[in-house]
Design a protein around this motif. Sequence first.
Motif, PDB file in Angstrom:
ATOM      1  N   VAL A  70      44.782  50.230  36.824  1.00  0.00           N
ATOM      2  CA  VAL A  70      45.306  48.959  36.851  1.00  0.00           C
ATOM      3  C   VAL A  70      45.825  48.527  35.546  1.00  0.00           C
ATOM      4  N   ALA A  76      39.337  44.197  41.899  1.00  0.00           N
ATOM      5  CA  ALA A  76      39.474  44.111  40.570  1.00  0.00           C
ATOM      6  C   ALA A  76      39.109  42.619  39.872  1.00  0.00           C
ATOM      7  N   ILE A 117      35.294  46.547  38.499  1.00  0.00           N
ATOM      8  CA  ILE A 117      35.448  46.930  39.970  1.00  0.00           C
ATOM      9  C   ILE A 117      34.615  47.157  40.912  1.00  0.00           C
ATOM     10  N   CYS A 176      42.437  45.276  45.927  1.00  0.00           N
ATOM     11  CA  CYS A 176      43.256  46.368  45.921  1.00  0.00           C
ATOM     12  C   CYS A 176      44.244  46.403  47.071  1.00  0.00           C
ATOM     13  N   SER A 210      45.028  53.292  43.898  1.00  0.00           N
ATOM     14  CA  SER A 210      43.747  52.824  44.005  1.00  0.00           C
ATOM     15  C   SER A 210      42.888  53.138  42.765  1.00  0.00           C
ATOM     16  N   SER A 211      43.524  53.440  41.782  1.00  0.00           N
ATOM     17  CA  SER A 211      42.569  53.800  40.700  1.00  0.00           C
ATOM     18  C   SER A 211      43.202  53.188  39.060  1.00  0.00           C
ATOM     19  N   TRP A 237      46.967  45.828  40.082  1.00  0.00           N
ATOM     20  CA  TRP A 237      46.720  47.022  40.480  1.00  0.00           C
ATOM     21  C   TRP A 237      48.225  47.912  40.813  1.00  0.00           C
ATOM     22  N   THR A 248      40.695  53.411  36.142  1.00  0.00           N
ATOM     23  CA  THR A 248      39.147  53.251  36.466  1.00  0.00           C
ATOM     24  C   THR A 248      38.383  54.246  36.613  1.00  0.00           C
TER      25      THR A 248
END
Length: 364
Positions: free
Chosen positions: A285, A233, A243, A225, A282-283, A267, A299
Amino acid sequence: IQTYFPADSAEFCPIAGLRSWLAIGTYKLEESTRKKFGKLQLVEVDDSGCFKPSQAINEESLKSGPAILDLKWSQRSASDGAALLAQANADGSVHIGRLLATEPAAGLQQLVGSDADPALCLSIDWSASAAADSPAIGGGDMLVSSMSDGSLCLLRLTGDSLLTERRWVAHEFEAWVASYDYWHKHTVYSGGDDGLWRAWDTRLPDAQMLFSRRFESGVTAVQHCPTVEHLVAVGSYDENLTIWDRRAMKSPIRSANLGGGIWRVRWMPTALEAVAGSGSASSIVACACMRAGFKIVDTGLRSGTEPAVLATMRAEQECTAIAYGISWQQPQNQLDASSNARLAVCSFYDCRADTWTWAPPNEL
């Protein structure tokens, strides 16, 4: 757009002023001679997501180069503003090309290439993939490649020279992927057909292994990330996106079965948080899931929930080809960010590349 040969890699250029340009790599095995051909196609995407007309390509010109297995742009431009593209080839070589900011329509200029090798070069990554302002390492940019004989290679690009500094055996079978830890410049990851995900410290002569984690099937995709130091990931033939938190490696902190082998994970860029909301980089993908199409996955790390598929393109029942390449397009600047995000995708066998406009749900 038709790519003439099966497409396996699609990468939007991340450099400001050149972000409308998309590189597509193709791979064709000629059954009669067992020779592998390929072509790098560079196309421009307009503001509506349509491919601009490009120079006509004939089949003979397509056979002029080696088959391409991976492409990766450096996040940092050259001193003259040019974008640098690394190309992993089936003849075992790595080629570096330059896309000039002043004349991108002239196409990619070949800068340097490494020697051919009996093993196929399966993937490539830059040490400077995370931060545009990251300094060159030891007087040149470093790259890592993975090979079909299970080895990894460290290469140094200095000016017009590309030299292999080190090579070591990382996996028993094909090393499908190699990538850099974006926060620790001497750490690289690898994933192999032996079902192992590994990390390596490249400061030591023989590249010391930092950890090894076993999966049910071959490990095919790894990306650190770029916005959170401890998140990685990982995708596998076992169809699970996992993750991991590098601070606690006993088991993944999130896992989602996506219904197909995961060939690429990407990402979401920070620049697209204006579209999807603060913290989404950061969440969220994007994944190329082979027989299950292309998927955008939340995620759940931002919200503290379980992973959820937010969108799917060319799902299994619609696609007899293999979803191989996926890439986010970054806006030219923050003011260009609209209510939608755009990706490029490409697939094998149907020889096709597409753009995909995604509107994040309001609840994000």
